[in-house]
Design an enzyme around this catalytic site. Sequence first.
Site, short mmCIF file in Angstrom:
data_model
loop_
_atom_site.label_atom_id
_atom_site.label_comp_id
_atom_site.label_asym_id
_atom_site.label_seq_id
_atom_site.Cartn_x
_atom_site.Cartn_y
_atom_site.Cartn_z
N HIS A 151 8.33 23.23 18.89
CA HIS A 151 7.90 23.30 17.49
C HIS A 151 6.63 22.47 17.38
CE1 HIS A 151 12.38 23.50 17.19
NE2 HIS A 151 12.19 24.28 16.14
N ASP A 180 7.28 18.81 17.37
CA ASP A 180 7.86 18.19 18.58
C ASP A 180 6.70 17.70 19.44
OD1 ASP A 180 10.23 19.46 17.79
OD2 ASP A 180 9.94 21.12 19.20
N GLU A 240 20.68 33.42 19.91
CA GLU A 240 21.26 32.16 20.41
C GLU A 240 22.78 32.30 20.46
OE1 GLU A 240 19.56 28.50 19.11
OE2 GLU A 240 21.52 27.53 18.99
N ASP A 256 18.23 32.18 23.33
CA ASP A 256 18.45 30.74 23.33
C ASP A 256 19.80 30.52 23.99
OD1 ASP A 256 16.07 30.23 22.09
OD2 ASP A 256 16.92 29.21 20.35
C1 XLS Z 1 18.60 25.65 15.32
C2 XLS Z 1 17.74 26.58 16.07
C3 XLS Z 1 16.37 26.05 16.45
C4 XLS Z 1 15.47 27.19 16.86
C5 XLS Z 1 14.02 26.85 16.85
O1 XLS Z 1 19.79 25.88 15.15
O2 XLS Z 1 18.45 27.01 17.19
O3 XLS Z 1 16.48 25.10 17.45
O4 XLS Z 1 15.81 27.69 18.11
O5 XLS Z 1 13.56 26.51 15.60
NI NI Z 2 17.68 28.18 18.74
NI NI Z 3 20.80 26.55 17.21
#
Ligand code: XLS
Ligand code: NI
Ligand code: NI
EC number: 5.3.1.5
Length: 445
Positions: free
Chosen positions: A108, A111, A275, A303
């Site tokens: 990000h 970060d 994710e 993710d």
């Molecule tokens: C949070 C998200 C975040 C995204 C990126 O739950 O997984 O980490 O992957 O903003």
């Molecule tokens: Ni994420």
């Molecule tokens: Ni997450």
Amino acid sequence: MSTPFTGSREHFPGIGSIPYEGAGSDNPLAFKHYDAARTIGTRTMREHLRFAVCYWHSFCNAGHDPFGPGTRAFGWDRGETALARAEAKLDAAFEFFTKLDVPYYCFHDVDLAPDADDIGEYRDNLAHMVAAAKQRQQATGVKLLWGTANLFSHPRYMNGAATNPDFAVVARAAVQVKAALDATVELGGENYVFWGGREGYASLLNTDMGRELEHFARFLTMARDYGRSIGFTGNFLIEPKPMEPMKHQYDFDSATVAGFLQRHGLAGDFKLNIEANHATLSGHTFEHDLQVASDHGLLGSIDANRGNPQNGWDTDQFPTDLYDTVGAMLVVLRQGGLAPGGLNFDAKVRRESIEAEDLFEAHIGGMDAFARGLEVAHALLADSPLERWRAERYASFDDGPGKAFAEGGLDLAALAAKSGELGEPQRRSGRQERYENLLNQYLVR
Ligand code: XLS
Ligand code: NI
Ligand code: NI
């Protein structure tokens, strides 16, 4: 194996490049299954898996939780100025990437660079750190899988960013998305992610959901147009999540986002970043949300993490469950790969894991779990009867009236008339147990 990068000082002394030693090794700091150069089918493991380390969990998160502060001391979090600390963190990150020999990382905006309320200062900080990151990327060959803007941490975004009821906040969010897109393009990022952290609501009583969703689509369209205008050719990715921090998030799951993208004419430029722990939060399996995305032609990136079956929240643990990784890799292999997406470890070590070894071992375990998942999924597809069994279940649609039905050649009356000819259907077993046993057979062999 490349030479590890070190800046002015070594941040992980005593830990060298992580070797592949095979399943017989008991060395915690060695790969047991991930052998980057080994070919599986037509690609190397490195090319199939496209691993990325995430900046926020690994180099920014000291382990705080709602009940207490961080537990880890970051050796790089020293230095006179915020920018000096950010540069030391960057050196530590690139040392880590090269010791692990991952091809990619993700970040990000805030970060990588210190945040600032002043827009000029925010932009200058980011530009400074992008130049520094570019130099590290060139020195090491590590590439950017995706960039993104953090539109959920700063208190100004408490009621949302692009879906905020206040136009001034929407405009401020554009400052960050524009800058993060510029940074991503400057660093050759292959994707750009939108995770709608606070794009959702806490109560419908004060929320005009329809209006907020129109604003969201407008904002994403503008971001798409700006990105394309500055030469971004990669995928824009939406990362679904049903809740947390909001009670309800608009990008609930794959099916919801697919409908939203199609409705707003965004499906040509946007794909999904799925994710694992978000899929389980929405009441699905990881594999389910991957399959839904893939079936819409929208599976762009992953993710890679896992939740905890005993509690409901986003624990972001490193992936270790081989059923999950086999299931994920079956979807990925069936769609012909993930590129330009990859497998990003959006995962954090536990609060009690406070040493450098823990961070390395967490990534080694995640990479091994996906490497083994890849091997097993490939063997199931290439060597086992799995695909033939599945195809045989649907064989009645391969020719004759079944094929005519699937291709739109029958109307409802004609379809019903076919039943008269075919008679009462013969019952056929679904044979779930046979499939489950086959998976276990390939997993342990
Ligand atoms: C949070 C998200 C975040 C995204 C990126 O739950 O997984 O980490 O992957 O903003
Ligand atoms: Ni994420
Ligand atoms: Ni997450």
